[in-house]
Write an enzyme that holds these catalytic residues in place. Structure first.
Site, mmCIF file in Angstrom:
data_model
loop_
_atom_site.group_PDB
_atom_site.id
_atom_site.type_symbol
_atom_site.label_atom_id
_atom_site.label_comp_id
_atom_site.label_asym_id
_atom_site.label_seq_id
_atom_site.Cartn_x
_atom_site.Cartn_y
_atom_site.Cartn_z
ATOM 1 N N CYS A 135 44.347 153.174 169.829
ATOM 2 C CA CYS A 135 45.853 153.625 170.073
ATOM 3 C C CYS A 135 45.465 154.768 171.114
ATOM 4 C CB CYS A 135 46.126 154.065 168.696
ATOM 5 S SG CYS A 135 47.597 154.675 168.507
ATOM 6 N N CYS A 138 47.987 157.516 169.971
ATOM 7 C CA CYS A 138 47.758 158.314 168.891
ATOM 8 C C CYS A 138 46.507 159.460 169.441
ATOM 9 C CB CYS A 138 47.203 157.640 167.738
ATOM 10 S SG CYS A 138 47.925 156.079 167.280
ATOM 11 N N ASP A 139 45.555 158.985 170.179
ATOM 12 C CA ASP A 139 44.487 159.632 170.648
ATOM 13 C C ASP A 139 44.270 160.068 171.930
ATOM 14 O OD1 ASP A 139 43.713 158.920 167.814
ATOM 15 O OD2 ASP A 139 42.425 157.418 168.390
HETATM 16 C C1 LIG Z 1 41.566 153.670 165.122
HETATM 17 C C2 LIG Z 1 43.111 153.885 164.865
HETATM 18 C C3 LIG Z 1 43.608 155.236 165.010
HETATM 19 C C4 LIG Z 1 45.145 155.203 164.792
HETATM 20 N N1 LIG Z 1 45.529 156.363 164.724
HETATM 21 C C5 LIG Z 1 46.947 156.684 164.540
HETATM 22 C C6 LIG Z 1 47.646 158.006 164.794
HETATM 23 O O1 LIG Z 1 46.795 158.981 165.024
HETATM 24 N N2 LIG Z 1 48.989 158.019 164.279
HETATM 25 C C7 LIG Z 1 49.880 156.935 164.260
HETATM 26 O O2 LIG Z 1 50.987 157.174 164.164
HETATM 27 N N3 LIG Z 1 49.190 155.606 164.197
HETATM 28 C C8 LIG Z 1 47.980 155.396 164.386
HETATM 29 N N4 LIG Z 1 47.482 154.248 164.398
HETATM 30 C C9 LIG Z 1 48.153 153.224 163.978
HETATM 31 C C10 LIG Z 1 48.391 153.221 162.773
HETATM 32 O O3 LIG Z 1 47.391 153.154 161.724
HETATM 33 C C11 LIG Z 1 49.499 151.862 162.355
HETATM 34 O O4 LIG Z 1 50.314 151.926 163.002
HETATM 35 C C12 LIG Z 1 49.800 151.772 160.870
HETATM 36 O O5 LIG Z 1 48.658 152.048 159.987
HETATM 37 C C13 LIG Z 1 50.514 150.601 160.508
HETATM 38 O O6 LIG Z 1 50.823 150.871 158.923
HETATM 39 P P1 LIG Z 1 51.089 149.522 158.036
HETATM 40 O O7 LIG Z 1 51.645 150.041 156.739
HETATM 41 O O8 LIG Z 1 52.133 148.370 158.738
HETATM 42 O O9 LIG Z 1 49.954 148.557 158.350
HETATM 43 P P2 LIG Z 1 48.242 148.977 157.865
HETATM 44 O O10 LIG Z 1 47.875 150.512 157.678
HETATM 45 O O11 LIG Z 1 47.759 147.980 158.832
HETATM 46 O O12 LIG Z 1 48.375 148.358 156.218
HETATM 47 C C14 LIG Z 1 48.224 147.211 156.001
HETATM 48 C C15 LIG Z 1 47.616 147.023 154.521
HETATM 49 O O13 LIG Z 1 48.009 145.793 153.946
HETATM 50 C C16 LIG Z 1 46.997 145.348 153.388
HETATM 51 N N5 LIG Z 1 46.827 143.757 153.199
HETATM 52 C C17 LIG Z 1 46.505 143.010 154.578
HETATM 53 N N6 LIG Z 1 46.542 141.754 154.200
HETATM 54 C C18 LIG Z 1 46.769 141.723 152.724
HETATM 55 C C19 LIG Z 1 46.779 140.714 151.733
HETATM 56 N N7 LIG Z 1 46.840 139.329 151.971
HETATM 57 N N8 LIG Z 1 47.210 141.095 150.598
HETATM 58 C C20 LIG Z 1 47.427 142.252 150.201
HETATM 59 N N9 LIG Z 1 47.464 143.220 151.145
HETATM 60 C C21 LIG Z 1 47.070 143.046 152.335
HETATM 61 C C22 LIG Z 1 45.706 146.100 153.925
HETATM 62 O O14 LIG Z 1 44.893 146.105 152.822
HETATM 63 C C23 LIG Z 1 46.417 147.413 154.181
HETATM 64 O O15 LIG Z 1 46.517 148.335 152.893
HETATM 65 C C24 LIG Z 1 45.843 154.222 164.408
HETATM 66 C C25 LIG Z 1 45.294 152.919 164.359
HETATM 67 C C26 LIG Z 1 43.976 152.601 164.542
HETATM 68 C C27 LIG Z 1 43.259 151.331 164.295
#
Ligand SMILES: Cc1cc2nc3c(=O)[nH]c(=O)nc-3n(C[C@H](O)[C@H](O)[C@H](O)COP(=O)(O)OP(=O)(O)OC[C@H]3O[C@@H](n4cnc5c(N)ncnc54)[C@H](O)[C@@H]3O)c2cc1C
Length: 309
Positions: A135, A138-139
């Site tokens: 990201c 983010c970083d």
């Molecule tokens: C290394 C890294 C650093 C980042 N740093 C930042 C930052 O500093 N600031 C920022 O704003 N964003 C950051 N991001 C981006 C941010 O993490 C994502 O945009 C955000 O987490 C997305 O949220 P979400 O809830 O949509 O999905 P996710 O965070 O991807 O969560 C998905 C959830 O779904 C669950 N899941 C998946 N499949 C299934 C299934 N079949 N059954 C049940 N549960 C399931 C997983 O276990 C998880 O709990 C970063 C991403 C990465 C990879």
């Protein structure tokens, strides 16, 4: 045994799912969250988050623990396990967890996020979140006057490189093919920029660090096999994202990349099933935008339930 019927089942416990739970629980929808393999989502694998309003700097796992506690505090139930099957053709909907436990739901929010594709090379796991990330938005600000590598040749890699050069001393793009695959306009922006170098027909084959943080990357030319070690303070992997839609893709409309199609903000092609976060949003991919979508999905689910129950 008869499956329990919930008003609202939320699938996924990242920022989108947990925010949806806070809103739904406060609206007395008694939601249950199914955690998936990564409780807390993508942020549990990173270090500092500095773009969550109200927290100048907070560790990703701590931020997600705070969100989880918040959702619990208003009565959200949590279930460990992964959704393996859904049946959206009947109402209430049927959701199967770990191929064994069946839940029923009058409404569902899918918040299963996306998984950034990795390079699967030595050093990547050890330095993930310690200089290796996906990201740039983010970083990027963590690398003032540093040298960084962007891996990839598509639009995301170009966008990341253009963004990173605002902070860093040097940006090097490593691309496996002999030409970039990004759109013409994005390519132009990068190729005309004297601060960005592109190394073609090459891959990063190893990441090296000092135990705390990455320090260099081994780059291998795909044609000659020649290996070069490049000093790098950060490596931004931009080789694509896989949306976590396997159990749903045959039951709701998804786009070609597998991301869920939404209309009218969080509504999917099935009435009563909503989507929030990275699972449908391949553009912004931020914790705050995912949380915002989780809020919207909970409000949409609440409105839907008030009409059908
Ligand atoms: C290394 C890294 C650093 C980042 N740093 C930042 C930052 O500093 N600031 C920022 O704003 N964003 C950051 N991001 C981006 C941010 O993490 C994502 O945009 C955000 O987490 C997305 O949220 P979400 O809830 O949509 O999905 P996710 O965070 O991807 O969560 C998905 C959830 O779904 C669950 N899941 C998946 N499949 C299934 C299934 N079949 N059954 C049940 N549960 C399931 C997983 O276990 C998880 O709990 C970063 C991403 C990465 C990879």
């Amino acid at each position: 045994m008869e499956s329990k019927i919930y008003k609202l089942v939320i699938i996924g416990s990242g920022p989108a799912g947990l925010t949806a739970a806070v809103y739904a629980a406060r609206a007395n929808l008694n939601p249950i969250i199914i955690d998936g393999d990564e409780p807390g989502g993508q942020l549990v694998k990173t270090s500092y988050v500095e773009n969550w309003p109200g927290e100048k700097s907070i560790l990703g796992p701590q931020l997600m623990m705070n969100m989880r506690d918040h959702a619990k505090r208003f009565g959200t139930e949590f279930l460990s396990g992964k959704v393996t099957r859904v049946d959206f053709s009947q109402k209430p909907f049927v959701i199967t967890v770990n191929n064994e436990t069946e839940l029923k739901a009058h409404a569902v929010i899918i918040a299963t996020g996306a998984t950034p594709k990795r390079l699967n090379i030595p050093g990547e796991d050890a330095y993930w979140g310690k200089g290796v990330t996906t990201c740039a938005v983010c970083d990027g600000a963590f690398y003032p006057d540093k040298s960084v590598i962007v891996v990839g040749g598509g639009d995301t890699a170009m966008e990341d490189a253009s963004f990173l050069k605002k902070f860093t001393k040097k940006v090097t793009i490593i691309h496996i093919l002999d030409k970039l695959t990004a759109s013409h306009a994005m390519q132009e922006r990068v190729l005309n920029d004297p601060d960005i170098t592109v190394i073609y027909s090459s891959t990063v084959t190893e990441l090296i660090g000092d135990g705390q943080h990455i320090t260099s990357a081994v780059v291998t030319n795909q044609i000659t096999g020649e290996k070069t070690t490049l000093q790098a303070d950060g490596v931004f992997v931009a080789v694509g994202l896989s949306p976590n839609t396997a159990p749903f893709k045959d039951h709701i409309e998804c786009n070609q990349g597998g991301f869920i199609n939404v209309k009218n903000n969080t509504h999917t092609s099935v009435e009563g099933v909503f989507a929030a976060g990275d699972v449908h949003d391949y553009r912004y991919r931020q914790a705050i935008t995912s949380a915002g979508a989780g809020c919207m999905a909970a409000l949409d689910a609440e409105r839907y339930l008030s009409e059908v129950l």
